[in-house]
Design an enzyme around this catalytic site. Structure first.
Site, PDB file in Angstrom:
ATOM      1  N   SER A  46      -0.212  -4.755   9.454  1.00 41.52           N
ATOM      2  CA  SER A  46      -1.092  -4.858   8.290  1.00 41.52           C
ATOM      3  C   SER A  46      -1.317  -6.307   7.903  1.00 41.52           C
ATOM      4  CB  SER A  46      -0.451  -4.106   7.111  1.00 41.52           C
ATOM      5  OG  SER A  46      -1.117  -4.398   5.905  1.00 41.52           O
ATOM      6  N   TYR A  80       7.435  -2.639   1.571  1.00 40.74           N
ATOM      7  CA  TYR A  80       6.516  -2.083   2.585  1.00 40.74           C
ATOM      8  C   TYR A  80       6.042  -3.218   3.499  1.00 40.74           C
ATOM      9  CZ  TYR A  80       2.102  -1.077   4.736  1.00 40.74           C
ATOM     10  OH  TYR A  80       1.086  -0.998   5.660  1.00 40.74           O
ATOM     11  N   LYS A  98       6.727  -4.248   7.763  1.00 39.94           N
ATOM     12  CA  LYS A  98       5.736  -4.586   8.793  1.00 39.94           C
ATOM     13  C   LYS A  98       6.128  -5.905   9.464  1.00 39.94           C
ATOM     14  CE  LYS A  98       3.175  -0.976   8.437  1.00 39.94           C
ATOM     15  NZ  LYS A  98       3.244   0.031   9.516  1.00 39.94           N
TER      16      LYS A  98
END
Ligand code: WQD
Length: 340
Positions: A125, A150, A154
């Site tokens: 992302s 989050y 990644k």
């Protein structure tokens, strides 16, 4: 060629399964249905005529992952979507995110590392860039300290893959998505957010469908032309096609390094108000919204430098923001049985 798609009944996963099948791949989907519905299989079949193999497995169960790869030892490649992805939830429940997003990644990589060679596409992302200083954002932009657990999963996930690829036959492409939006033109599959949507476009379509009273615009005092944040909204079908191209690159040994990274966006930034205007234009409906305070953790602007994806990967987004919003609205009307 059999390809495993984890999280393959999710929003981006299901659109990627369609594009894989369109290219003649045999697909097996693993999904634990924590953020997807098994009926998505019927949506996929209604588009391609083929229902993918499906197994309801929680990838946190190492034995179940090992057993899957024993039974499907002919899997040539994996496209890994399965992960939790709600930024706000990750702040409240970080350990769930580290367990669900990283432990599962390790279990899959352990299986692939036992093969002579394996192709692995990772769903990353643009969030890894945090608030990038220079626009458009290139793949060499500095990785900033993650703004949420989050985002951290990644960043750490990318590092895990790089380390594993160094000592195994794993080849990988890390795809850093900007903002995926829209739905397949058939309206047979689309985004199915559970509960109150966190993301802008599903909140807009649910508001227009009457499920939400009005859209809250999180801040209009940003240093941007109209004061609202800017993002690079990419049609989910364009995004899905990029995954197939990246997979074929690895399967055909065209990759220049064991791990390659690509930003996937349109290269164009759009503000929140521009997205609202685009929705009103394509739908012919006035969208009720109000300006409220900024949302914690939002970056001011983020849009992709698409040169590397265009020239090296050989992929370019084809569909416009209006097309994406139009398809999202068609999908919303379909699932809410709204006529116009
Ligand atoms: C877009 C813009 C909001 C909702 C997140 C994740 C990212 C990726 C995509 C997973 C922002 C504004 C939104 C609303 C609003 N997810 N907004 N009212 O935050 O750019 O990215 O989703 O990979 O990792 O961080 O997307 O759609 O939430 O917000 O004003 O009700 O819309 O402030 O400017 P975001 P978003």
């Amino acid at each position: 060629m059999k390809i495993l798609v984890t999280g393959g009944l999710g929003f981006i996963g299901s659109h990627t399964v369609v594009e894989l099948q369109n290219k003649g791949f045999e697909v097996v989907v693993i999904d634990n249905l924590s953020n997807a519905d098994e009926s998505v299989l019927n949506g996929i079949e209604s588009i391609t005529g083929k229902k993918p193999l499906f197994e309801n497995i929680d990838l946190r169960e190492k034995a179940a992952v090992q057993d899957f790869f024993k039974r499907h030892n002919d899997v040539s490649g994996v496209i890994h979507f399965a992960a939790s992805k709600a930024v706000g939830e990750s702040v409240e429940n970080p350990l769930l995110y580290y367990e669900n997003n990283l432990e599962t990644l390790v279990y899959i990589l352990q299986q692939l590392a036992e093969k002579i060679e394996a192709s692995f596409i990772f769903s990353s992302s643009c969030t890894v860039y945090g608030q990038a200083t220079a626009m458009p954002i290139t793949e060499n932009a500095p990785i900033q300290p993650a703004m949420s657990p989050y985002g951290n999963t990644k960043q750490i996930g990318e590092e895990i893959i790089k380390d594993a690829a160094k000592v195994s036959g794993i080849k990988s492409v890390l795809l850093r998505y900007f903002n995926p939006v829209g739905a397949h033109e058939s309206a047979a599959i689309g985004e199915l957010p559970i509960g109150v949507p966190q993301n802008l476009v599903p909140f807009i379509t649910q508001t227009a469908a009457g499920l939400r009273k009005e859209l809250s615009v999180f801040g209009s005092d940003y240093p941007t032309p109209d004061g609202t944040c800017i993002r690079d909204y990419i049609h989910v079908v364009d995004l899905a096609k990029a995954h197939v191209i990246a997979l074929q690159r690895l399967l055909n040994n065209k990759n220049l390094e064991k791990v390659e990274t690509f930003n996937l966006g349109t290269g164009t930034g759009s503000s929140v108000l521009e997205v609202i205007n685009a929705f009103e234009k394509v739908s012919g409906k006035k969208l009720p919204y109000k300006i409220v305070d900024r949302r914690e953790g939002d970056v001011i602007e983020a849009y992709a430098d698409t040169k590397k994806a265009n020239e090296v990967l050989g992929w370019k987004a084809q569909l416009s923001l209006e097309n994406a919003i139009d398809s999202a609205w068609k999908w919303e009307k379909k699932i809410r049985a709204i006529e116009n």
